[in-house]
Design an enzyme around this catalytic site. Sequence first.
Site, PDB file in Angstrom:
ATOM      1  N   ASP A 116      10.623  -8.439  -3.174  1.00  0.00           N
ATOM      2  CA  ASP A 116       9.312  -7.987  -2.681  1.00  0.00           C
ATOM      3  C   ASP A 116       9.137  -9.342  -1.538  1.00  0.00           C
ATOM      4  OD1 ASP A 116       6.934  -7.950  -2.437  1.00  0.00           O
ATOM      5  OD2 ASP A 116       6.449  -9.862  -3.451  1.00  0.00           O
ATOM      6  N   ASP A 293       5.249  -3.816   2.568  1.00  0.00           N
ATOM      7  CA  ASP A 293       5.515  -4.748   1.440  1.00  0.00           C
ATOM      8  C   ASP A 293       6.495  -3.579   0.313  1.00  0.00           C
ATOM      9  OD1 ASP A 293       5.021  -5.929  -0.658  1.00  0.00           O
ATOM     10  OD2 ASP A 293       3.476  -6.013  -1.275  1.00  0.00           O
TER      11      ASP A 293
END
Length: 511
Positions: A116, A293
């Site tokens: 992430d 992201d």
Amino acid sequence: MGFFMQLNMETKLKSVTATLFLCFLVFPLVFCESNDGLLRIGLKKRKLDQNNMVASQIDSKEGESLRATLQKYRLGGNLADSQDIDIVSLKNYMDAQYFGEIGIGTPPQKFTVIFDTGSANLWVPSSKCFFSRGHSGVFHYAGKPAAIQYGTGAISGFFSEDHVTVGDLVVKDQEFIEATKEPGVTFVVAKFDGILGLGFQEISVGNAVPVWYNMVNQGLLKEPVFSFWFNRNADEEEGGEIVFGGVDPNHYKGEHTYVPVTQKGYWQFDMGDVMIDGQTTGFCASGCSAIADSGTSLLVGPTTIITELNHAIGASGIVSQECKTVVAEYGETIIERILAKDQPAKICSQIGLCSFDGTHGVSIGIKSVVENTHKVSGDLSDATCSACEMTVVWMQNQLKQNQTQERILDYVNQLCDRLPSPMGESAVDCAGLPSMPSVSFTIGGRTFDLTPEQYVLKVGEGDAAQCISGFTALDVPPPRGPLWILGDVFMGRYHTVFDYGNERIGFAEAA
């Protein structure tokens, strides 16, 4: 940090949207370090199963994921003042897409984690760490408490230290969080164990050195660069690849367009105009902030512009009564003030729907989240102020196109009908894809297009198929926002390079 959006559409769509993103879940196919010095982590797609559907529906609570996400994106640095417990907000793990396998300890205990770029800590369940301790000769109990705020509860545990294996690389003495408490059934049926953050240390809980930093500092990589390639072809088994140490030329076409990181923490950069079929929306004509992201599935932006995008593609949202009331009672006044060259940012405060803080409207009765602003009193709602400010933006853009007052009021009322519920998704007609417009984003002077097939997510086959807009709304407040979050809808179309050494991020058409 997986995709954070709870799915709150109408009843007939709940079973579809609650499980939408699980259709694309992936797990590692292979780890290998090739002779070009790059560490490759292969991803494989996993089919949706009924347990995931049930878990998503049980854990879905309107608004909770929104609050957790707002905490994440409005705060920077260490996310708690306490010296004993640090807090970070995490997104909805059940909707995360891309998984990989790591090892902790010697010999390594395996964990499946989400890679992430929107967080910076490594955390895994403590229960598995307990099993590995007896085999590890380097495990160190750090003992410092840690708490991770989740949409449906809190994950709590403590910091520890051990060797972490990523592919063939061994990162020595890596600090991570052992989670001893996890909320809900989500984690019981999920196909992953934890999170491996690839963001900057500035957002690391406890100021722990991220795994990525230690890879670089310990000289394990050829270059301080990593890159993501997501295979968005649903018919192919291969899910994509994360490359540590550089880029694979087979993953992209042409050249990358690089832009500098403007604020370390998330991979944040300046983004230019947002266009619908080549026409400006006016919202980002003077520039906007954005982050790339990998832990977010959709493309997220401010409600004002997301509503315009969803209107343009015929997406059905939830009617906002506050918005319609503002248009009915103040629409003509707003148009008059815009034509009179009044400062747009002051109009909503001038007509009494907001308080002006020096830069933009602030809801009366709501303390501003902008730094160094004063608290005001009153009884008007946040929703009314927000609706007014959106109306000003929409009307400004229509006036620039020389539209009549009647046409402007009608158009803005249509936009009110398209407003999504907070953190909710919007449905579209699958048969309408061929007639939908392209949506484009300007980054580094280059235009990045998304076609309807790329920004609409299709669930199911044949007559049972449902289509969901890839655009969803989130209003990140200052000083972090307004902020766009370019998730996997965008990163799947454009190969993304995270250049840590030069503090820049690059995009090129994915191959």
